[in-house]
Design an enzyme around this catalytic site. Structure first.
Site, mmCIF file in Angstrom:
data_model
loop_
_atom_site.group_PDB
_atom_site.id
_atom_site.type_symbol
_atom_site.label_atom_id
_atom_site.label_comp_id
_atom_site.label_asym_id
_atom_site.label_seq_id
_atom_site.Cartn_x
_atom_site.Cartn_y
_atom_site.Cartn_z
ATOM 1 C CB ILE A 25 -0.948 0.062 1.216
ATOM 2 C CG1 ILE A 25 -1.963 -1.077 1.176
ATOM 3 C CG2 ILE A 25 -1.687 1.398 1.232
ATOM 4 C CD1 ILE A 25 -2.997 -1.016 2.288
ATOM 5 C CG ASP A 71 8.213 4.682 -1.555
ATOM 6 O OD1 ASP A 71 7.126 4.108 -1.365
ATOM 7 O OD2 ASP A 71 8.981 4.993 -0.642
#
Length: 394
Positions: free
Chosen positions: A182, A330
């Site tokens: 997530i 990321d």
């Protein structure tokens, strides 16, 4: 600004059959070299990565279902704190376990290496047992309701092992999956944007990426007059084959492309929602130097990369505070999604991002993302702004 769609292409051609256009044109190579690491993977390998991309799409889509279920009925007990004090939910762990499980199931003959954010250490102690039980139930409920894995039933130990598959260090040799289960946990907790971000490294190069963005509208977020009732986007790209977007429900994909604007005054830009994640003042200075008139669009996660890849905005600026080290999960998936859509992703000095050094990106100051036409003036504005900031801090 309207989304710049091209007509859906049912079959993605093999990279060897593609003509060099747009991002991969000779003129682009002559003036910049920012996309060479990814393009090099296409020319140095005969692999099409079709089965890997199919597996990645399944994995991210299944994980998105679990995340949607948790977000819709978020309980305070679902939120915990990792050692670095950032919030983590059962959805982080469950998403990572599901992606790991699906990739191993879909690609059983390949050696499996996963670089991911979470590990199971907090779940293996007595205080984590109740959380582990809930994660296992969520994982099994999601599998039971899936189109492909309804016959699967994982134990607590299976879930722990699947989570801990993510301990790989990555690197420049072999293949490594890169996952943020997530991305944008704070956005997830607020009920806003988040993404399941999955990419594949082959010999240190990003060769495919998938972004599942359950809360991102199917229409452009820059169009205030569009209905945002329909949400849930899946972006996917593989090297040399372009970027596609489809609804998370599996409808037909559409090829997308970054904004073609070359006038900075017409360019809107994205930045992190959380001020703690990026220096908003510096981004504002850069925008003023460029002549950008639109206010920044602040949303969480790599959903920014997805939105930019379809032309919702033209620029993404990320300047973390001093001392922060970027992690490869990321940016890996978002990077190839934008580049294959015709965009450019570099550090603040104009260097391509290097995902071959392990779990971290060691780069110059920050990350900037835009189209090819705006990049020269954006780099100039970034350089001038950074120099002025350096002088003012003396």
């Amino acid at each position: 600004m309207a989304i710049n769609y091209l007509r859906a292409v049912p079959k993605i051609p093999h990279p060897s059959n593609l003509k060099l256009t747009g991002l991969h044109s000779f003129s682009f190579f002559k003036t910049r070299r920012v996309s060479l690491p990814i393009r090099a993977a296409a020319t140095s390998s005969s692999m099409s990565y079709e089965k890997e991309l199919a597996a990645a799409k399944k994995a991210a889509s299944v994980a998105a279902r679990l995340c949607q279920k948790v977000q819709q009925a978020l309980l305070q007990s679902d939120v915990h704190s990792k050692s670095d004090k950032s919030p983590v939910t059962v959805a982080d762990y469950g998403s990572q376990a599901l992606v790991s499980f699906v990739l191993e199931r879909e690609l059983p003959t390949e050696s499996f290496s996963l670089v991911a954010e979470e590990d199971s250490s907090d779940l293996r102690i007595d205080s984590g047992r109740e959380t582990l039980e809930r994660i296992t139930k969520l994982v099994n409920d999601t599998l039971a309701n899936s189109d492909y894995y309804s016959d699967s039933n994982l134990t607590n130990e299976d879930v722990l092992r699947a989570i801990d598959n993510g301990k790989s260090e990555g690197g420049s040799c072999g293949r490594h999956w890169v996952l943020d289960p997530i991305d944008g946990t704070k956005g997830f907790l607020r009920g806003d944007q988040y993404a399941i971000a999955l990419a594949l490294l082959d010999e240190g190069r990003v060769v495919l990426g998938v972004l599942a963005c359950p809360n991102l509208p199917l229409t452009s977020i820059s169009n205030q007059h569009s209905s945002h009732d329909k949400v849930g986007c899946l972006f996917f790209a593989k090297v040399g084959a372009g970027t596609y977007m489809q609804p998370l429900d599996g409808s037909s994909p559409l090829k997308v492309h970054v904004s073609a604007t070359e006038n900075p005054e017409d360019a809107s830009f994205f930045e992190s929602y959380e001020a703690a994640h990026s220096m908003h003042d510096l981004s504002s200075t850069i925008a003023k130097k460029l002549g950008v008139k639109a206010p920044p669009v602040r949303i969480d996660s790599q959903a920014k990369y997805g939105a930019l890849s379809r032309g919702d905005g033209a620029i993404y600026l990320r300047f973390p505070h001093k001392g922060y080290r970027e992690k490869i999960w990321d940016h890996a998936a978002g990077c190839i999604v934008v580049i294959e859509a015709g965009g450019v992703v570099t550090d603040a000095a104009g260097n391509p991002l290097d995902f071959s050094k392990g779990r971290y990106l060691d780069l110059e100051t920050g990350i900037i993302v835009t189209n090819q036409k705006l990049m020269p003036s954006l780099l100039k504005a970034v350089k001038e702004s950074l120099e002025e900031e350096k002088v003012s801090s003396l």
